[in-house]
Structure formats: C-alpha cells, structure tokens
Design a protein around this motif. Structure first.
Motif, PDB file in Angstrom:
ATOM      1  N   ALA A  11       1.139  -1.332   0.009  1.00  0.00           N
ATOM      2  CA  ALA A  11       0.008   0.055   0.178  1.00  0.00           C
ATOM      3  C   ALA A  11       0.990   1.364   0.033  1.00  0.00           C
ATOM      4  O   ALA A  11       0.584   2.199  -0.750  1.00  0.00           O
ATOM      5  N   ILE A  12       2.197   1.012   0.873  1.00  0.00           N
ATOM      6  CA  ILE A  12       3.180   2.495   0.634  1.00  0.00           C
ATOM      7  C   ILE A  12       3.359   2.730  -0.444  1.00  0.00           C
ATOM      8  O   ILE A  12       3.638   3.771  -0.993  1.00  0.00           O
ATOM      9  N   THR A  13       4.033   1.588  -1.176  1.00  0.00           N
ATOM     10  CA  THR A  13       4.634   2.008  -2.400  1.00  0.00           C
ATOM     11  C   THR A  13       3.573   2.206  -3.837  1.00  0.00           C
ATOM     12  O   THR A  13       3.643   3.059  -4.539  1.00  0.00           O
ATOM     13  N   GLN A  14       2.316   1.769  -3.418  1.00  0.00           N
ATOM     14  CA  GLN A  14       1.349   2.305  -4.248  1.00  0.00           C
ATOM     15  C   GLN A  14       0.862   3.528  -4.124  1.00  0.00           C
ATOM     16  O   GLN A  14       0.458   4.166  -4.947  1.00  0.00           O
ATOM     17  N   ILE A 480       9.175   6.053   1.796  1.00  0.00           N
ATOM     18  CA  ILE A 480       8.357   4.524   1.650  1.00  0.00           C
ATOM     19  C   ILE A 480       9.133   3.671   2.708  1.00  0.00           C
ATOM     20  O   ILE A 480       8.401   2.901   3.202  1.00  0.00           O
ATOM     21  N   LEU A 481      10.333   3.797   2.821  1.00  0.00           N
ATOM     22  CA  LEU A 481      10.866   3.245   4.195  1.00  0.00           C
ATOM     23  C   LEU A 481      10.384   3.286   5.366  1.00  0.00           C
ATOM     24  O   LEU A 481      10.208   2.683   6.344  1.00  0.00           O
ATOM     25  N   GLY A 691       0.718  -9.226  -2.359  1.00  0.00           N
ATOM     26  CA  GLY A 691      -0.371  -8.577  -3.582  1.00  0.00           C
ATOM     27  C   GLY A 691      -1.530  -9.219  -3.613  1.00  0.00           C
ATOM     28  O   GLY A 691      -1.912  -9.885  -2.349  1.00  0.00           O
ATOM     29  N   GLY A 692      -2.523  -9.073  -4.488  1.00  0.00           N
ATOM     30  CA  GLY A 692      -3.655  -9.680  -4.352  1.00  0.00           C
ATOM     31  C   GLY A 692      -4.607  -9.225  -3.341  1.00  0.00           C
ATOM     32  O   GLY A 692      -4.658  -7.961  -3.006  1.00  0.00           O
ATOM     33  N   ALA A 693      -5.337 -10.200  -2.668  1.00  0.00           N
ATOM     34  CA  ALA A 693      -6.100  -9.721  -1.522  1.00  0.00           C
ATOM     35  C   ALA A 693      -5.388  -9.308  -0.505  1.00  0.00           C
ATOM     36  O   ALA A 693      -5.850  -8.627   0.659  1.00  0.00           O
ATOM     37  N   ASP A 694      -4.003  -9.876  -0.026  1.00  0.00           N
ATOM     38  CA  ASP A 694      -3.185  -9.035   1.048  1.00  0.00           C
ATOM     39  C   ASP A 694      -2.804  -7.761   0.896  1.00  0.00           C
ATOM     40  O   ASP A 694      -2.278  -7.406   1.683  1.00  0.00           O
ATOM     41  N   GLY A 695      -2.879  -7.349  -0.387  1.00  0.00           N
ATOM     42  CA  GLY A 695      -2.375  -5.689  -0.423  1.00  0.00           C
ATOM     43  C   GLY A 695      -3.358  -4.771  -0.300  1.00  0.00           C
ATOM     44  O   GLY A 695      -3.057  -3.825  -0.316  1.00  0.00           O
TER      45      GLY A 695
END
Length: 695
Positions: A11-14, A480-481, A691-695
């Motif tokens: 989520a942070i990188t997105q 992001i870090l 990713g996916g549902a965990d993201g």
C-alpha cells in the motif's frame, strides 16, 4: 495510513503513484497568468496535464488557499508540459509528447476554456522531435527550438566513429544529435540553422550589437546563441561550446565564443553579451557565472570574446544539487537563466538547502538573497516585480508560489501538498550534526514514523554524486521506508556539496576512506542516541551511493541487508564503458588506470566483494550508460560465487535515474523491491510485499 497495517508494504509503494507533482511552469509577461504542468501515474504511464490560472496583482499573501482551485485545464494530449508565454502574453506554447515524438503546440489564453490548438509540424520532417525548452523571439513572431530526428533503422547494424558513442539518458548519441531550428509564425515555415554532429540545445535570441533588443530589428540581424555539447571528437563528456548563428540562415557557419569544461547554461543579454554558468559538479569547483563580451581581436581573428567572472569573491555555489528522487525536472540542476533589472536570478546551494539570489551582471560582483529559509527554492520565471518559484522540503515535493519582489509577499499558486500528505505515512525529520574529529562535523537527517518510539530498524540511505547532498528535497525511497516502519538515516559525508570546496574535494583519490568513516560515525551516533537498533540496520544507495553501499558490505558485517542500485563496483572496467569514464574517473581518483592501476583496483568494491556476508539486492537499469550494467553483474557474480545471499533485479529501458523518472514499471519495481528486501532481512518478517487480497 499506519506503518503497521497488514499489507501496508505494498500500500505504501502504491501510494507513491497516487501523488501529484508539479512538473514545469511559466509566468505571463504582465505577471497575472500562471501556466503549469502537473503529473500523475495512471496505470503504467505518467500523465502530464496543463492548467492555466489568473493571479491578480496585489493578491493577498496566504498559505491556506491557492489559486489552482480556480484554474482552467488546457486539455490536449496525455503528456503536455513546459509551458512558455509569448512576450506579449497573447499566446502560450507548450510541449506535447506523443510516443517518441515531442512537438510544440500553441494556444491563446484568451480563448479559455475553449482552446483552439495549433501544432507546429514541419511537413518536410513530421517525425522531428523537439529537444528541451523553445525560445520566443522578442517580437513574438518566431520560435527557436532544438530538435532531433532519428533515421537509423531499429535492429540494423550500426557503426560508431565518435569518441563517446553512448550517453546516459540519450542512448546512442548518433540517434540523439540535435540541431537548431526557427519557426516563423507569419509564414508557417521551419528554417534549419545548424546541421552538424553535435547535440545543440538552449537556443536564446541575441540582438544586434547596440540595439534595444526589443525585436524591432530585421530578422537577418539577430543571432541564436546556443550550447553545443557531445562533439564527435570530444572525449570529455562535459566539454561544451557556446556558439551563435544568424537567424535568417544565410550564414551556415556558427561562431564559437567559448569552449570549456562544465558549461551548463547559456543566455543572451540585451546588450549583445552572453551569460554562461557552470554546474559546479566537477572537482575543485563550485557553480560559477560569467559574461562573454565581444572585443577587438587580431587581423586573423577580428572578434574575440572576453570572459568576466560575475561571481568572483562572492563565495557562492551557484546552481547547486540537493538531491530528490521524484520526477520533477526543476528539482535537478536547471539550465534556465532568469534576467531581471540588470541581474540574473539563480539558485544557490547552502549546505542542505537551495536559496535564490540575484547576481549583478554589471559593476562590481554583487549578490543579494531573494528567497531563503527552510527548504529548497527553485526560481522558474520572473515578470515585472513578480517571481514564480517552486518550494519544497524533505517532507513534501515542491508547490508553486509567487513572490512580490517589492513587498516580499507570497501568493500560493498550487496546493499538491494537501493531496500528497494523504498518500504517505506521517514522518518526523530530525536534523543534527555528527563530530568526525578535529572540530569538523557532518550534517545528517533522520526520518522516523511520526508516532514511533524507541530504537527502530534503520536504513542508512546514501546519496549519489558524490558532489551533491541530501537535504530539503523530497526523497521517495526515504518516505516509503519510513512508511514501512524504518528509521532512515541520510548523511552528507565528506565529498558532499554545499559545505565548501575543501569539504567536497576531501575524498578525491581516496574514495571509501573519509566518507566511510563519516557514514559509520553517523550510524554510531544514531545508535548512541537510542534512535537506531544496532541489530537491525540496512544500507542502500544509487550511483555513488551504490558505490559506498557495495564498499560498506565488503568492509563490515554490521548491516543485515543492502540494496545497491546502479553502482560503481569496478573502476577499471568502468573507465572504458561509462559515458563519463574517460574524464570523470581520472578526476575523482586523481589517477589514470594506465599509470596507477593499483589505485583503481584497491578502491574498487569488487576487490573485497568476496568477503561480503550481507544479503544484497542489486537493482540495475539496463539502459544505464553512466554506471553500466556490467558493474552490477560483476558484483552479483562474485557474491554468488562466494556463497552469499544475493539477487539482481534488472530494469528494462531504464537509464541511470530510470527508477526515478524512467518507465513507470521500473519505478514501481524499484520501490517494491527496496521495501521488500529491507522488510525481509532487516525487520525479519517472513512475509514480503503481498499482492492480491493481501495488498
């Protein structure tokens, strides 16, 4: 957003991709209209859109409101940028990129919001691509521009005959040579002025000697002054020439006024002189400003050009380089020269920030600060007594402001900060100085999640250059870090810019010694202060930062992970493969490999790579001609042969700074890989980016 949320790594990188950034801007000649381009990531592409807004004279100073709420969209293409008002303000030119081709587009601001667009396409060469900022003639009837046209058939064999065949960011130089053209708005014709094997850029209009420079003279009496770089026989990448050529095209032979190292920007003055700056990126130098004036010469050379140092004795580092890592071009060293009332308005680096000063072009050398304080200030345009500038900090990318030079009042033009704050985890910034002995200190900054307490897992983030600095400029990697729960330590060790020439020159011929000592002293300081957990440390950096990261993991095992991007690892092989290898390496190492190979070997991280026990991720742009891919590949191979934990992430079509301003998939991959590697190996979490549902 909380740094401890489940799945927050992705989520942070997105969230970085949801940020809005000011890309470029200009101010109308009467100071009442601002045009700017802002950018956002949409899918796998970066979209840039133009906006236009009126700013009334005498508007009240405010930090709470901005004029962009009442702006008008100038909707043309998907990648519109670099607006430029005509001298009378009746027209606005801008650049629009369509695939590999960039063209000039014209609109009339008075037509808002129903704009009619005029695209300047030469029917004889419709695929000609504009290179850099165009320049209006003083009468507003012509536009000078640099452009390139690639004729090589992709995939076909090709031969290199120039000394430097490839340059980072341009690729094959023969595909990127640029010439100077003039478009006549009255006749609709494009006239080619130069036709050579140089990369010509920065066209500017020079009036006939002794005239007012208002454009009233016939076109044949004007000349275009420009910068010519990357000549076919030049082996020093930073050598450039200041040249001029007749506007009417009748004399196809350019006049050369100066050829030297580190010529950065050029601008013609109304009295026939030429202003020139250097970048200050070379050893034993700071950014400088000169004027060139024609003087009587000899019979063989009737006109010579006298150079006058306009910054002599001022102790200023003009242009400067405080590093950020977002795709905002004016945050990088910027070539525009703003002329105002006999002065030139330039940015000046002071330690970890950028100020704006006006430097006199006549009389005794003199400079006065215009904008100073916390943050970095970027001068963009001046009209009358109004200065358009960008202002940003380590906490946020720059927004646009207008300064009244008479009253000192500021008007906010854009407010991307409010939106961008919602895209990031709140961080605190602590600035401090670390003693390194003999009364000398180095400046450092520490980012931490706003609500964090105690010693945190901490990443030492090392800047590139080395003649640059971290400071009051937004660094995405740091944020992001920080958003992933790390403290981020950013240090300006000896070798950095902004602290005087002696400080910047301190590591010449001896990389990995004093700078290594300073970085480790800063880490020790952060540990002793209870900020950093000594058992959970990481290290990362790009370019020179990649060099130091790869040097560090071969000389200490105190770091649990390293992410090394586009590094220098082998000076000997880089000498012949980098676009700056033939000149930059002998300058910074104070030696040639032919006469002091031992120094090249001893200072290369590849020499001690087999001793590395730190899990290491290398990230490499495949199109990097500054620190070529072979540098990462060598280091990776030695790490794996020695039994180390190592991976290599390759970024297709990415140049040296491709993870900052290159293809969006490359930017995304770098962001995610950096956080993932540090989370796994420093924080010790088994789950990486999900990713996916965990993201």
């Amino acid at each position: 957003m909380s740094p401890t949320d489940i799945g927050s790594d992705r989520a942070i990188t997105q969230a970085v991709e949801a940020m809005e950034l000011v890309h470029s801007a200009d101010l109308s000649p009467d100071g009442t209209l601002v045009a700017w381009s802002s950018s956002r990531i949409e899918g796998d592409a970066e979209r840039r859109g133009l906006r236009l807004s009126q700013v009334a004279q005498g508007a009240a100073s405010t930090a709470a409101a901005s004029v962009d709420a009442h702006s008008v969209a100038v909707e043309f293409g998907d990648c519109d940028h670099t607006p430029l008002f005509s001298p009378d303000g009746s027209r606005l030119a801008f650049l629009s990129q369509d695939g590999p081709v960039t063209r000039i587009v014209l609109v009339r601001p008075s037509d808002a919001p129903d704009f009619a667009f005029e695209v300047l396409v030469d029917p004889k060469a419709p695929d000609r691509s504009v290179f850099g900022r165009p320049a209006w003639s003083p009468d507003g009837r012509r536009i000078a521009y640099a452009a390139t046209r690639r004729t090589r058939v992709p995939g076909a064999p090709y031969r290199i005959t120039r000394v430097i065949g490839w340059v980072d960011g341009l690729g094959l130089v023969d595909d990127a040579t640029a010439d100077i053209f003039v478009f006549d708005l009255d006749t609709g014709t494009h006239t080619r002025l130069t036709d050579d094997e140089w990369v010509n850029s920065q066209p500017t209009w020079s009036p006939p000697s002794g005239t007012a420079g208002d454009g009233a003279d016939p076109p044949s009496s004007w000349r275009i002054v420009y910068r010519a770089g990357l000549g076919p026989d030049e082996w020093q990448q930073s050598v450039a020439a200041v040249r001029s050529i007749a506007v009417d095209g009748t004399d196809a032979t350019p006049a050369e006024h100066l050829r030297a190292l580190d010529i950065f920007s050029v601008g013609a003055l109304d009295d026939g002189r030429i202003a020139v700056t250097s970048s200050g990126a070379k050893p034993h130098s700071v950014g400088q400003l000169w004027t060139l004036r024609a003087v009587d010469g000899t019979a063989a050379d009737p006109v010579q050009w006298q150079r006058t140092d306009r910054a002599a004795g001022l102790d200023l580092d003009l242009n400067g380089d405080v590093l950020g890592d977002v795709a905002v071009p004016f945050m990088d060293p910027d070539t525009r020269l703003l002329l105002h009332a006999g002065d030139v308005v330039l940015r000046v680096q002071v330690e970890d920030r950028l100020e704006v000063h006006r430097v006199a072009l006549d009389g005794e050398p003199k400079a006065d600060p215009v904008l100073a304080g916390t943050g970095c200030f970027y001068p963009l345009a001046v009209a009358g007594q109004r200065l358009l500038y960008g202002h940003g900090t380590l906490a946020g990318p720059p927004d646009l402001w207008l300064r009244d030079l008479d009253t000192g009042h500021d008007v906010r033009v854009t407010d991307t900060a409010t939106h961008n704050r919602s895209c990031a985890v709140p961080c605190t910034v602590t600035t401090f100085r670390v003693p390194i002995g003999s009364g000398v200190t180095v400046q450092a900054k520490l980012l931490r999640p706003a609500n964090a307490v105690g010693a945190l897992p901490t990443v030492l983030l090392i800047h590139g250059g080395p003649r640059s600095a971290y400071g009051e400029a937004y660094v995405t990697d740091a944020h992001i870090l920080c958003g992933a729960g790390f403290g981020v330590l950013m240090v300006n060790p000896r070798g950095s810019r902004g602290y005087g020439t002696d400080f910047a020159d301190a590591i010449i011929g001896d990389w990995g010694d004093k700078d290594f000592h300073d970085l480790m002293a800063a880490v020790d300081f952060a540990v002793d202060e209870g900020w950093a957990d000594p058992d959970r440390l990481g290290v990362s950096g790009l370019s020179y930062g990649g060099y130091m990261s790869s040097w560090i993991v071969g000389h200490t095992d105190r770091f649990r992970a390293a992410v090394i991007e586009n590094p220098v690892t082998n000076f000997w092989s880089m000498y012949g493969t980098s676009d700056v290898g033939l000149s930059f390496l002998p300058a910074v190492l104070d030696a040639l490999p032919q006469t002091d190979f031992e120094r090249y070997r001893r200072l290369s991280p590849i020499t001690t790579a087999h001793l590395c026990t730190t899990p290491t991720l290398l990230i490499q742009g495949e199109a990097d001609h500054r620190c070529p891919p072979e540098q990462s590949k060598q280091f990776y191979s030695v790490l794996r042969r020695a039994g180390g934990v190592a991976e290599l992430l390759m970024l297709p079509d990415a140049s040296h700074e491709g993870a900052i301003s290159g293809p969006v998939p490359s930017r995304r991959a770098q962001n995610e890989a950096l956080v993932d590697w540090m989370v796994r190996h420093v924080q010790g979490r088994d789950q990486a980016l999900q990713g996916g549902a965990d993201g």
